[in-house]
Design an enzyme around this catalytic site. Structure first.
Site, mmCIF file in Angstrom:
data_model
loop_
_atom_site.group_PDB
_atom_site.id
_atom_site.type_symbol
_atom_site.label_atom_id
_atom_site.label_comp_id
_atom_site.label_asym_id
_atom_site.label_seq_id
_atom_site.Cartn_x
_atom_site.Cartn_y
_atom_site.Cartn_z
ATOM 1 N N HIS A 1 0.878 -1.166 0.000
ATOM 2 C CA HIS A 1 0.000 0.000 0.000
ATOM 3 C C HIS A 1 0.919 1.219 0.000
ATOM 4 C CE1 HIS A 1 -2.972 -2.776 2.164
ATOM 5 N NE2 HIS A 1 -3.442 -2.556 0.951
ATOM 6 N N ASP B 1 2.125 1.827 3.419
ATOM 7 C CA ASP B 1 3.074 0.849 3.971
ATOM 8 C C ASP B 1 4.483 1.390 3.730
ATOM 9 O OD1 ASP B 1 1.206 -1.194 4.651
ATOM 10 O OD2 ASP B 1 1.231 -1.958 2.593
HETATM 11 C C1 3MF Z 1 -9.312 -6.602 0.591
HETATM 12 C C2 3MF Z 1 -8.086 -6.854 -0.140
HETATM 13 C C3 3MF Z 1 -6.997 -5.834 0.036
HETATM 14 C C4 3MF Z 1 -6.186 -5.606 -1.215
HETATM 15 C C5 3MF Z 1 -4.996 -4.730 -0.954
HETATM 16 C C6 3MF Z 1 -4.218 -4.396 -2.181
HETATM 17 C C7 3MF Z 1 -6.144 -5.479 2.215
HETATM 18 O O1 3MF Z 1 -10.227 -7.598 0.501
HETATM 19 O O2 3MF Z 1 -7.962 -7.856 -0.787
HETATM 20 O O3 3MF Z 1 -6.158 -6.279 1.094
HETATM 21 O O4 3MF Z 1 -5.755 -6.782 -1.770
HETATM 22 O O5 3MF Z 1 -5.445 -3.573 -0.375
HETATM 23 O O6 3MF Z 1 -5.000 -3.942 -3.194
#
Ligand code: 3MF
Ligand code: MG
Ligand code: MG
Length: 343
Positions: A48, A51
């Site tokens: 992210h 992150d």
């Molecule tokens: C939510 C997700 C997310 C995405 C991530 C990257 C937190 O259901 O799957 O995980 O995969 O944000 O796009």
């Protein structure tokens, strides 16, 4: 030896909070997670935006790039690549009602700003993929947004990203619901249709997460296949899910091994990865897991994926052809189960 390259995100090792309970494990610093990912056998990390640059909302564009450079060094020192950057648009008070489809133009500007900064971060990390999980681009109250205008707003926002950087590739991670009730882009078919409406369809594709397909009542292997048939499947989030309920992000294959096998089989058959695509995992440690074992789900998912890859390579197409000719699908099903179950 696996032909795949695997990736994982730092959010997959987490503190164990859920919608009804607080964190139950200590936070692990990003650098420590990155080292561990390498040790477990991953090739790249998915991020992210925050992150990489946790304080990004308060930093100048130049300072954001500088912070991203520092993370790039950690990756390099550990021999890992970066797969993609995804703007975490669902956490901020300014995206309570969605980002690109918010009714408030200030919120939409904020979402656009985060998307462009994510592109900057991706460039610093040396990757050209931006993932959009459109978490809140939908409605809680159906009549609160114009659904046609909303679809067009998503397309317009993506166009601005494509214009901002001529190299960036945008991958839409589809999900039918959670946290919103009705998503504007719930399936791979929707992502491809959106892609075709942008100014550069060749740079807009999709990421399929197994659990998200199951939540939509669809078969994840067929969603993967649809993306592959359209040359739009540029990443996956393999995991598992026990039926249509909240998103579980379980270890790949633990709920439905045959469905997991068929996801790997279609990837293997289509030589997925030939253009540098990663097999991404999006698996979460269960809340019950103790801190010292909070990477176990990653070891297990990789192990299962590799075993299933091996089995997909052993698939007997001659026998399959014979069964098809005789229309003896009972025999074919028993063969598949034997292949999956035998050690
Ligand atoms: C939510 C997700 C997310 C995405 C991530 C990257 C937190 O259901 O799957 O995980 O995969 O944000 O796009
Ligand atoms: Mg998910
Ligand atoms: Mg995901």
């Amino acid at each position: 030896m696996s032909k795949f390259k695997f990736s994982v995100g730092p959010w997959n090792v987490h503190e164990g909070a859920d919608a009804f309970g607080p964190p139950v494990r200590e936070s692990i610093p990003l650098t420590e997670k990155i080292k561990k990912f390498k040790e477990i056998g991953f090739d790249a990390v998915q991020f992210h935006d925050d992150d990489v640059v946790p304080e990004m909302n308060d930093l100048s564009d130049a300072a954001i790039k500088q912070k991203a450079k520092e993370v790039k060094k950690v990756l390099k020192d550990n021999g890992l690549g970066a797969e993609f950057v995804a703007p975490r648009l669902w956490m901020d008070p300014r995206t309570i009602d969605g980002g690109f489809t918010s009714n408030d133009p200030k919120d939409r500007d904020f979402a656009q700003w985060r998307a462009l900064r994510s592109i900057d971060i991706a460039n610093e990390l040396g990757c050209n993929k931006l993932v959009l999980w459109l978490a809140r681009e939908g409605t809680l109250c159906y009549e609160s947004k114009d659904p046609v205008l909303s679809v067009n707003r998503i397309i317009e926002a993506i166009n601005k990203m494509l214009e901002y950087d001529k190299n960036i590739h945008v991958l839409i991670e589809t999900k039918p619901n959670e946290p919103i009730d009705r998503s504007f882009c719930p399936t791979i078919g929707h992502a491809i249709a959106l892609s075709n409406k942008t100014i550069d369809p060749d740079r807009v594709g999709a990421l399929l997460e197994s659990a998200h397909a199951i939540l939509a009542g669809l078969d994840p292997a067929n969603e993967i296949a649809f993306g592959l048939a359209n040359k739009k499947l540029w990443s996956v989030h393999l995991n598992d899910q026990n039926g249509i309920k909240y998103d579980q992000d379980k270890t790949f294959g633990v709920e439905n091994l045959r469905q997991a096998f068929n996801q790997i089989k279609v990837l293997v058959e289509n030589n997925y990865g030939k253009n540098g695509e990663y097999v991404g995992l999006d698996v979460k440690a269960m809340r019950t897991q103790k801190i010292e074992d909070s990477y176990r789900h990653l070891y297990n998912s990789l192990k299962i994926a590799k075993i299933l890859e091996d089995k997909a390579n052993k698939f007997d197409y001659t026998f399959q052809k014979k069964c098809v000719e005789e229309r003896n699908y009972e025999a074919l099903e028993m063969y598949v189960l034997d292949l999956i179950m035998k050690g």
